[in-house]
Design a protein around this motif. Structure first.
Motif, PDB file in Angstrom:
ATOM      1  N   PRO A 159       0.622  -1.296   0.019  1.00 20.66           N
ATOM      2  CA  PRO A 159       0.010  -0.558   0.392  1.00 20.66           C
ATOM      3  C   PRO A 159       1.127   1.338   0.424  1.00 20.66           C
ATOM      4  O   PRO A 159       2.144   1.229   0.682  1.00 20.66           O
ATOM      5  CB  PRO A 159      -1.042  -0.492   1.809  1.00 20.66           C
ATOM      6  CG  PRO A 159      -1.013  -1.849   1.544  1.00 20.66           C
ATOM      7  CD  PRO A 159       0.741  -1.725   0.920  1.00 20.66           C
TER       8      PRO A 159
ATOM      9  N   THR B 161      -1.685   2.944  -5.095  1.00 20.77           N
ATOM     10  CA  THR B 161      -1.947   2.266  -4.110  1.00 20.77           C
ATOM     11  C   THR B 161      -2.899   2.299  -2.859  1.00 20.77           C
ATOM     12  O   THR B 161      -1.945   2.839  -2.021  1.00 20.77           O
ATOM     13  CB  THR B 161      -1.769   0.503  -4.549  1.00 20.77           C
ATOM     14  OG1 THR B 161      -0.365   1.346  -3.031  1.00 20.77           O
ATOM     15  CG2 THR B 161      -0.929   0.025  -5.547  1.00 20.77           C
ATOM     16  N   ALA B 162      -3.671   1.596  -2.319  1.00 20.78           N
ATOM     17  CA  ALA B 162      -4.540   2.711  -1.171  1.00 20.78           C
ATOM     18  C   ALA B 162      -3.775   1.312  -0.084  1.00 20.78           C
ATOM     19  O   ALA B 162      -3.906   0.259  -0.554  1.00 20.78           O
ATOM     20  CB  ALA B 162      -6.180   1.812  -1.541  1.00 20.78           C
TER      21      ALA B 162
END
Length: 270
Positions: free
Chosen positions: A183, A269-270
């Motif tokens: 992430p 990206t989360a």
């Protein structure tokens, strides 16, 4: 044709290479007459190709500086090409000393020159591999040594995806790489498109035909199709835009009209 000392014995110097053509557009010297001939034929239809490549490199440098500003110190550059001034490791390590960079390319000339440029730099390396085999890239000794996939990585796919045909499913390869990243990782992409080219599409198709004839098809995707590569990412402002419009250092209106051909974007990206 005499083989220069810098040309690996394994390559066929009678066959054009997209990375050496790109080198020619940027004013480099690591190209052969066959590459220059292909580039000149492409420029007969689209004379602003060098301006597009310059805008591409300028965006890449801004994106790397953005990544280091976000605290990222690991860079995986796939389709890195022949080294030119302002490479990823130079920009990243200037901002973040000790930043780790792995270059990946399937062109032997690009790999050989990257090895020469990186000699003595323990924080950067190069790998001969193919984007379509992400598992091999991620399992390589170079990536294992320098990239910690448990921490954020900047993945650069700059001017490479438009050389992968839909039949080879580039979306699948990009998704596999995304799924391996931690992430907070970034995806940096530029991609050719008919949108934004200051020509009638029929004329621009002449350049596409040149690449098709040298067996390196140039796939001109729409903005919508390019956006699909960012599935699973949150777009960084200003989103997917023409290259000069992505966080510019200078006024975009001062740029050459050809610089606005194609799209660039960064996702997180989360």
């Amino acid at each position: 044709m005499e083989r220069p000392a810098w040309a690996p014995r394994s390559i066929d110097i009678s066959v054009p290479s997209v990375s050496r053509i790109y080198d020619y557009y940027l004013g480099g010297s690591h190209n052969f007459e066959v590459d220059r001939d292909a580039a000149r034929r492409a420029m007969e239809f689209m004379p602003g190709l060098p301006k597009i490549m310059q805008a591409n490199r300028a965006f890449m440098r801004r994106a790397v500086r953005f990544a280091t500003g976000e605290g990222i110190t690991q860079f995986l550059d796939i389709g890195s090409g022949i080294p030119t001034f302002g490479n990823v490791h130079e920009i990243a390590q200037e901002s973040r000393p000790g930043a780790h960079v792995v270059y990946v390319d399937n062109d032997p000339v690009a790999v050989a020159h990257s090895q020469a440029v990186l000699e003595g730099n323990e924080d950067a390396d190069v790998l001969a591999a193919d984007l379509l085999k992400p598992g091999e890239i991620l399992a390589s000794s170079q990536v294992q040594r320098l990239i910690d996939l448990n921490r954020p990585v900047a993945l650069l796919l700059v001017a490479i995806l438009h050389f992968v045909e839909d039949a080879d499913d580039p979306y699948k390869a990009v998704a596999e790489l995304r799924d391996a990243l931690a992430p907070g990782s970034l995806l940096v992409v530029t991609h050719a498109s008919y949108e934004g080219i200051p020509l009638f599409q029929e004329q621009a198709e002449g350049t596409v035909d040149v690449y098709k004839n040298i067996r390196n098809p140039l796939i001109m995707r729409s903005r919508e199709d390019i956006a699909r590569f960012f599935e699973g990412y949150d777009m960084v402002e200003p989103g997917l835009v023409p290259m000069p419009d992505w966080r510019p250092d200078t006024a975009p209106e001062d740029e050459d009209p050809y610089s606005f051909a194609g799209f660039a974007g960064v996702g997180r990206t989360a």
